[in-house]
Scaffold this motif. Structure first.
Motif, PDB file in Angstrom:
ATOM      1  N   ALA A 118      17.071   2.472  30.150  1.00 15.90           N
ATOM      2  CA  ALA A 118      18.464   2.025  30.142  1.00 15.90           C
ATOM      3  C   ALA A 118      18.705   0.959  31.212  1.00 15.90           C
ATOM      4  CB  ALA A 118      19.396   3.212  30.370  1.00 15.90           C
ATOM      5  N   VAL A 167      23.215  -3.475  26.544  1.00 14.91           N
ATOM      6  CA  VAL A 167      23.958  -2.217  26.433  1.00 14.91           C
ATOM      7  C   VAL A 167      25.433  -2.471  26.160  1.00 14.91           C
ATOM      8  CG1 VAL A 167      24.672  -0.114  27.639  1.00 14.91           C
ATOM      9  CG2 VAL A 167      22.339  -0.984  27.918  1.00 14.91           C
ATOM     10  N   PHE A 211      28.691  -0.968  26.711  1.00 19.41           N
ATOM     11  CA  PHE A 211      29.218   0.108  27.551  1.00 19.41           C
ATOM     12  C   PHE A 211      30.401   0.832  26.914  1.00 19.41           C
ATOM     13  CE2 PHE A 211      26.896  -2.389  30.715  1.00 19.41           C
ATOM     14  CZ  PHE A 211      26.239  -1.373  31.401  1.00 19.41           C
ATOM     15  N   THR A 266      30.994   1.493  23.710  1.00 18.24           N
ATOM     16  CA  THR A 266      30.476   2.468  22.762  1.00 18.24           C
ATOM     17  C   THR A 266      29.785   3.615  23.489  1.00 18.24           C
ATOM     18  OG1 THR A 266      30.106   0.701  21.151  1.00 18.24           O
ATOM     19  CG2 THR A 266      28.984   2.780  20.745  1.00 18.24           C
ATOM     20  N   ALA A 267      29.015   3.293  24.524  1.00 19.88           N
ATOM     21  CA  ALA A 267      28.295   4.319  25.281  1.00 19.88           C
ATOM     22  C   ALA A 267      29.253   5.335  25.879  1.00 19.88           C
ATOM     23  CB  ALA A 267      27.461   3.664  26.385  1.00 19.88           C
ATOM     24  N   ALA A 308      29.217   9.042  24.786  1.00 15.64           N
ATOM     25  CA  ALA A 308      28.587   9.888  25.800  1.00 15.64           C
ATOM     26  C   ALA A 308      29.504  10.991  26.322  1.00 15.64           C
ATOM     27  CB  ALA A 308      28.093   9.032  26.962  1.00 15.64           C
ATOM     28  N   LEU A 341      25.334   4.688  15.828  1.00 10.83           N
ATOM     29  CA  LEU A 341      25.831   3.479  16.485  1.00 10.83           C
ATOM     30  C   LEU A 341      25.831   2.281  15.538  1.00 10.83           C
ATOM     31  CD1 LEU A 341      24.161   3.742  20.029  1.00 10.83           C
ATOM     32  CD2 LEU A 341      26.437   4.488  19.312  1.00 10.83           C
ATOM     33  N   THR A 370      21.679   0.895  23.816  1.00  9.48           N
ATOM     34  CA  THR A 370      22.828   1.736  24.177  1.00  9.48           C
ATOM     35  C   THR A 370      22.475   3.210  24.052  1.00  9.48           C
ATOM     36  OG1 THR A 370      24.336   0.006  23.393  1.00  9.48           O
ATOM     37  CG2 THR A 370      25.267   2.201  23.688  1.00  9.48           C
ATOM     38  N   SER A 371      21.644   3.554  23.070  1.00  8.68           N
ATOM     39  CA  SER A 371      21.266   4.959  22.868  1.00  8.68           C
ATOM     40  C   SER A 371      20.510   5.505  24.078  1.00  8.68           C
ATOM     41  CB  SER A 371      20.417   5.127  21.603  1.00  8.68           C
ATOM     42  OG  SER A 371      19.102   4.673  21.795  1.00  8.68           O
ATOM     43  N   LEU A 393      20.960   4.742  27.224  1.00  6.83           N
ATOM     44  CA  LEU A 393      21.930   5.074  28.262  1.00  6.83           C
ATOM     45  C   LEU A 393      22.640   6.387  27.932  1.00  6.83           C
ATOM     46  CD1 LEU A 393      23.405   4.325  30.860  1.00  6.83           C
ATOM     47  CD2 LEU A 393      25.031   3.006  29.485  1.00  6.83           C
ATOM     48  N   ILE A 394      23.020   6.556  26.662  1.00 10.55           N
ATOM     49  CA  ILE A 394      23.682   7.795  26.227  1.00 10.55           C
ATOM     50  C   ILE A 394      22.754   8.995  26.424  1.00 10.55           C
ATOM     51  CG2 ILE A 394      24.621   9.030  24.227  1.00 10.55           C
ATOM     52  CD1 ILE A 394      25.467   6.226  23.145  1.00 10.55           C
TER      53      ILE A 394
END
Length: 270
Positions: free
Chosen positions: A64, A73, A75, A77-78, A82, A181, A195-196, A198-199
């Motif tokens: 990430a 990323v 953010f 959406t995350a 998340a 996503l 992004t996934s 980071l989640i």
């Protein structure tokens, strides 16, 4: 050298392989963590899912950070995904998993215990993950011109579902998050993968906090295993320049099919 010592060494090699696969294809490797911990180190399945959350969380965090530096990323959406995901995974580890009785039910003379049920559910998730890796994804190629939009209610529901599944089996759930996503947030594929991670890192590490209060953690062993996985990630990122990740992903998907069947077979013959 005794047989068990050889198995243990192979287990640490497995930790390195987990990282290499994550670095090469951006996901999937973490699903090997629980089987390696259970079958090569003799870790109790419930504790193995807890350890997996920590290993997966830190491993995903490395990826990430790398993706944040590349500005891949999303953010917004995350955060939307998340928050319900980490609430669900923390609650699952803190309250749901400890509340599951040790003996669930009998099928004839066969007793379905908590450990057997968790490993069976894990094998099922493994088979589902293999399908997502094997099938041709040409139709889901990113569309750069498509405007990013957000179906917030469905993103939140998906976050809760993924959080509960992650809490039970200890796997990152990237094979569920990435399609969500792409379909629900209309993210391009590269951004969805980035992004996934980071989640996955946020919800896995927060979910692990629910275990720290319930189980005695072997921090020395966990630290060594995680460090090897981290080394594997950097090795995988380097190998990514020379190896076709998509071809490897399909091969790894078939390997997961074999592993899932092996777990089911092993459970039926215990």
């Amino acid at each position: 050298m005794q047989f068990m010592e050889i198995i243990e060494i192979l287990g640490y090699v497995g930790a390195l392989i987990i990282g290499v696969v994550l670095g090469l294809i951006g996901g999937g490797g973490s699903i090997l963590t629980v089987p390696i911990l259970v079958y090569m180190f003799g870790v109790n399945p419930v504790l193995a899912t807890a350890y997996s959350l920590f290993i997966v969380g830190l491993s995903a965090l490395f990826g990430a950070i790398r993706n944040i530096q590349k500005k891949l990323v999303d953010f917004k959406t995350a955060i939307v995904f998340a928050i319900p995901a980490f609430i669900a995974v923390y609650s699952t580890r803190m309250y749901l998993v400890p509340a599951i009785p040790e003996s669930l039910f009998f099928i004839g003379d066969f007793e379905v215990t908590k450990n057997i049920a968790i490993m069976a559910f894990f094998a099922l998730i493994m088979l589902l993950a293999s399908v997502s890796m094997i099938r041709d994804k040409k139709k889901t190629q990113e569309k750069p011109e498509e405007k990013i939009s957000y179906n917030f209610p469905l993103i939140i529901v998906e976050g809760v579902v993924v959080g509960v599944i992650t809490g039970i089996v200890g796997a990152g759930g990237g094979f569920l998050i990435i399609p969500a996503l792409v379909l629900l947030a209309k993210l391009p594929m590269k951004k969805a993968v980035a992004t996934s991670l980071l989640i996955i890192s946020v919800k896995s590490l927060i979910g692990f906090l629910g275990d720290v209060q319930n189980y005695e953690i072997d921090w020395f062993f966990l630290g060594i295993f995680t460090a090897l996985a981290a080394v594997g990630i950097f090795l995988g990122i380097w190998l990514n320049k020379y190896i076709d990740g998509e071809k490897l992903k399909k091969g790894f998907g078939w390997f997961l099919v074999v592993m899932g069947i092996f777990i089911f077979y092993n459970l039926l013959n215990e």
